[in-house]
Design a protein around this motif. Structure first.
Motif, PDB file in Angstrom:
ATOM      1  N   GLU A  48      39.250  40.363  35.683  1.00 46.99           N
ATOM      2  CA  GLU A  48      38.985  41.770  35.411  1.00 46.99           C
ATOM      3  C   GLU A  48      38.293  41.934  34.063  1.00 46.99           C
ATOM      4  O   GLU A  48      38.602  41.252  33.099  1.00 46.99           O
ATOM      5  N   GLN A  49      37.318  42.830  34.037  1.00 44.16           N
ATOM      6  CA  GLN A  49      36.528  43.082  32.839  1.00 44.16           C
ATOM      7  C   GLN A  49      36.647  44.561  32.518  1.00 44.16           C
ATOM      8  O   GLN A  49      36.079  45.393  33.205  1.00 44.16           O
TER       9      GLN A  49
ATOM     10  N   SER B 128      36.218  45.736  29.254  1.00 41.05           N
ATOM     11  CA  SER B 128      35.554  46.028  27.992  1.00 41.05           C
ATOM     12  C   SER B 128      34.712  47.292  28.138  1.00 41.05           C
ATOM     13  O   SER B 128      34.029  47.495  29.144  1.00 41.05           O
TER      14      SER B 128
ATOM     15  N   ARG C 128      29.457  47.575  26.744  1.00 43.82           N
ATOM     16  CA  ARG C 128      28.495  46.796  27.518  1.00 43.82           C
ATOM     17  C   ARG C 128      27.398  47.714  28.028  1.00 43.82           C
ATOM     18  O   ARG C 128      27.585  48.917  28.192  1.00 43.82           O
TER      19      ARG C 128
END
Length: 479
Positions: free
Chosen positions: A392-393, A395, A398
């Motif tokens: 899972e990302q 952040s 981006r």
């Protein structure tokens, strides 16, 4: 079938009908002057534009780069302007294409279309442009408008004109961005604009700026001026009705199509404008417009003008209008890199709207409800995402092109963005939170603020604020 819109940005160095006399010389801002005419029969817009460009960098420039946002609508574009989720709703007559063709640039040695997706106009100057110096360019181009309910196109009820002209890339050409179907990829320095647009008398025009309308021989001409704004947006329709009221002396106009409660929508716009002026800093412009138009999702902000979709449910309208109006502070007045740091303006707009709604209980939504809804949505998203994604990302820092789709973008940028500022609100309290935002607005109005500037305004008022930012932005916090 695609229709051609021809825009001639004047090939000579002469200015358009209004000239550039009103372009401010007090600040090193760029100036754009346009004279345009729209034909409803051919769906073409012809015109002249002269751009006065100032080198605000510390280096000499031999080339200047301009964004060609309209090329995202061309057939075969690598980065489509509309996501798959909204394609059917946007392209109401099936596939339709547009694009921009640049045919000439005067005042320069040469030019070429470049960029990863034909999204950059690269202009080679006749001689280096040194810091503080100015160059005047005239351009010729033709834009094809797709038949699409979107930011640029001929919609079912209105013609929307945004991003239709070459605009200098932020920071002297050092921030070149491709289009993104998620969020708002536009990053522009503030500039001064003069626009004269002639169109059939039957059309009413909503626009960025202040201006006047004259009528002659069956045509209406709008003379518009906007100073110190990031973009110029216009929406015209034969179906617009209008209502207007004042917000602390600022005229607020609502252009609507099908809204059954236009006075209520107008009240949200005016009341939120007044609330943000009192809470953050005075509204920087002379008027404000909200436009109900053909749009496949909630809304979209431009300086002095916000668009809202004409298919919103009545209960959705207050939040959408309050959110888009908050963008007059967090995007229009205080700029940020919306392409790489979309949380910075969207999270603040969600937070600001929640504060406004809590202060105006008649609209039926409290601050606590806004936060609770975002927490519920984000936790549901994370539960699903952690099972289907390859690690899972979450952040928040981006580029728009690195989000997997609408679902991830909405939850990470909007919902998690609101939760971030709620946690800071809990940590610092109301007075310190508003004090931080007032400092942020005061110091960065008219500029593009780096994320570190926003963090610093909060961190100076609480020892743990920077840690809260870090944990959210880097994706290490648990919600």
């Amino acid at each position: 079938m695609k229709k051609i819109i021809c825009l001639a940005l004047c090939g000579a160095l002469a200015v358009g009908a209004l000239g550039l006399s009103a372009c401010s010389k007090e600040l090193p801002r760029n100036c754009y002057s346009m004279t345009l005419e729209y034909s409803s029969e051919t769906r073409t817009l012809t015109g002249d534009m002269t751009a006065q460009i100032v080198n605000t960098t510390e280096n000499a420039c031999e080339t200047l780069s301009f964004q060609l946002w309209a090329n995202a609508y061309r057939e075969g574009a690598k980065y489509a302007p509309v996501s798959e989720l909204f394609t059917a709703a946007a392209y109401y007559q099936g596939a339709s294409y547009g694009g921009i063709e640049v045919t000439g640039v005067a005042g320069a040695q040469g030019f070429r279309v470049a960029g990863e997706d034909a999204n950059i106009l690269e202009v080679t100057l006749t001689e280096p442009l040194y810091p503080g110096e100015q160059v005047t360019l005239g351009m010729q181009f033709c834009v094809t408008l797709a038949q699409v309910n979107h930011r640029l196109g001929v919609g079912e009820n209105a013609v929307t004109l945004t991003g239709f002209y070459p605009v200098l890339c932020s920071c002297g050409g050092t921030q070149e961005h491709v289009y993104a179907d998620l969020g708002d990829p536009f990053v522009s320095e503030c500039a001064d604009y003069e626009v004269t647009l002639t169109l059939p008398e039957s059309y009413t025009l909503a626009y960025t700026g202040e201006g006047e309308r004259t009528v002659s021989d069956g045509k209406a001409t709008y003379h518009v001026r906007a100073e110190n704004v990031r973009d110029v947006a216009m929406v015209c329709s034969e179906k617009f009705k209008t209502v207007e009221m004042q917000a602390d002396g600022v005229p607020v106009t609502y252009y609507y199509l099908d809204d059954s409660s236009p006075e209520r929508t107008l009240a949200v716009a005016a009341e939120s404008l007044s609330y943000y002026s009192e809470s953050f800093t005075d509204y920087a412009y002379g008027q404000y417009a909200v436009v109900e138009t053909d749009f496949p999702y909630g809304g979209m902000e431009y300086p002095m003008l916000s668009m809202i979709a004409n298919d919103l449910r009545a209960e959705e309208v207050p939040l959408v209008v309050a959110h888009e109006t908050a963008h007059q502070w967090w995007y229009a007045m205080v700029g940020s890199d919306q392409f790489c740091e979309s949380w910075q303006d969207e999270g603040l707009a969600e937070f600001s709207a929640a504060l406004f709604l809590d202060d105006h209980p008649d609209y039926g939504r409290t601050y606590e409800q806004c936060v609770a809804d975002s927490e519920e949505a984000y936790r549901a998203f994370f539960s699903v995402w952690s099972q289907i994604s390859d690690g899972e990302q979450t952040s928040m820092r981006r580029p728009l092109t690195e989000f997997a789709g609408e679902y991830e973008y909405r939850n990470v940028v909007y919902d998690k963005g609101l939760i971030l500022f709620d946690r800071l609100y809990d940590l610092l309290g109301k007075e310190k939170t508003l004090s931080a935002l007032r400092e942020y607005a005061r110091e960065y109005t008219g500029k593009i603020a780096p994320p570190e500037a926003l963090v610093a305004c909060f961190a100076s008022r609480g020892n743990y604020a920077e840690g809260v930012f870090d944990s959210f932005l880097e994706g290490t916090c648990v919600i």
